[in-house]
Enzyme design. Structure first.
Site, short mmCIF file in Angstrom:
data_model
loop_
_atom_site.label_atom_id
_atom_site.label_comp_id
_atom_site.label_asym_id
_atom_site.label_seq_id
_atom_site.Cartn_x
_atom_site.Cartn_y
_atom_site.Cartn_z
N TYR A 20 -26.98 -3.88 -71.05
CA TYR A 20 -25.69 -4.49 -70.75
C TYR A 20 -24.78 -4.41 -71.97
CZ TYR A 20 -22.30 -8.14 -69.46
OH TYR A 20 -21.15 -8.84 -69.19
N SER A 41 -20.32 -18.32 -63.71
CA SER A 41 -20.14 -17.29 -62.69
C SER A 41 -21.50 -16.94 -62.11
CB SER A 41 -19.48 -16.04 -63.28
OG SER A 41 -20.40 -15.35 -64.11
N ILE A 91 -15.38 -14.47 -62.05
CA ILE A 91 -14.09 -14.30 -62.72
C ILE A 91 -13.11 -13.56 -61.82
CG2 ILE A 91 -12.93 -13.12 -64.63
CD1 ILE A 91 -15.32 -13.77 -66.38
#
Length: 324
Positions: free
Chosen positions: A200, A236, A59
């Site tokens: 995360y 990504s 990104i």
């Protein structure tokens, strides 16, 4: 009587159109409205100085390219200098920017003591920073019961404290000028939980809480935008670079990325949101976007869906199936 029927028909038609639009939507309705009727990034972002972290891939890399085409002057940061040089070269090739308009500024979010000096270097080069895009960070693919606490510490140090540290260096410059934007790339798991990503998700929840609270502290600066971006699955390298159960242990194999949102579309929506002062952006293809709304407005149903899908994902992970 005829008027009542006409009114009901109009309402039904309106709801049907909205439903059909939602089926094909890939962002929240506020952001999609801005794409159609709001300010264009090419107009609003031209000439502004934008600092992008995590600019060497994914990104962040695509942000650099699209911002360059918008005419923004760029500060590109990540740890890998060779990749930043590659991104800078492509920015110059795809835009009208000159060499002096792009500063390659190597940065390690973990080295918080260096952030003040990095900020001063950026200010010295351009004179100001209009937009900070906090995009650097890493993901996770591991079960909580098998994951070392060191992994959780590393995720919080990088994703949360590293981002907060850099923001705290740039923010006084913006408050002194009375304007600026701090845009932070969070995640759908910053709003809802997900299996295999406990650390995360925790780091992204922390970012959501921090920047939502910060926004309330800055109400006396109406020209300073605090914006969070919550993408769903996007193509990504974030999976390839994800933490596993031990710090330093690489993920065996990353799954196919083709079912995820194309990076260029995600970035375009981000830039539209920035150009229109959007405080929070939900960006995802269906059915992921629907999950955002279910989680927001029908959490009991969201928990049920999460339990069903989460159980299947954990089973696949334990069976050694490749996950994306």
């Amino acid at each position: 009587m005829d008027l009542g029927v006409t009114l009901l028909t109009g309402i039904a038609l309106y709801l049907l159109v909205q439903f059909v639009c939602f089926i094909f939507a890939d962002a929240d309705l506020t952001l999609l409205w801005a794409t159609l009727f709001g300010s264009k990034p090419e107009t609003k972002l031209k000439g502004l100085v934008v600092w992008v972290t995590g600019a060497s891939s994914g990104i962040g890399e695509e942000l650099a390219y699209q911002l360059a085409r918008c005419g923004s002057r760029l500060i590109l940061s990540a740890r890998r200098v060779d990749q930043l040089d590659r991104v800078k070269l492509h920015c110059l090739e795809c835009s009208n920017l000159k060499d002096k308009d792009i500063l390659v500024l190597p940065l390690d979010l973990l080295e918080r003591a260096s952030h003040e000096a990095k900020m001063k270097t950026a200010i010295q080069h351009f004179g100001n920073i209009d937009i900070l895009v906090n995009n650097g960070g890493r993901s996770q693919r591991s079960l909580c019961l098998e994951t070392s606490v060191d992994v959780y510490q590393a995720l919080m140090e990088l994703n949360f404290l590293g981002t907060v540290s850099l923001t705290k260096q740039v923010l006084p410059h913006m408050t002194q000028r009375g304007s600026g934007s701090v845009v932070t790339v969070s995640s759908v798991v910053g709003l809802a939980g997900a299996p295999l990503a406990t650390g995360y998700s925790a780091s992204k929840h922390a970012l959501q809480g921090f920047f939502n609270s910060l926004r309330t502290e800055l109400t006396e600066y109406p020209r300073i935008l605090i914006s969070t971006v919550c993408p769903g699955p996007v193509q990504s390298q974030i999976v390839q670079n994800a933490f596993t159960e031990e710090v330093g242990k690489a993920i065996p194999t990353a799954g196919d990325q083709q079912h995820k949102m194309v990076t260029s579309r995600c970035v375009r929506l981000i830039l539209v949101g920035i150009a229109n002062g959007t405080k929070e952006m939900w960006i995802a293809q269906q059915p992921f976007l629907l999950f955002y709304y279910v989680w927001q407005y029908a959490p009991t149903w969201a928990w049920f869906i999460t339990d069903v899908l989460g159980r299947k994902r954990v089973q696949n992970f334990k069976a050694g199936l490749v996950l994306s």
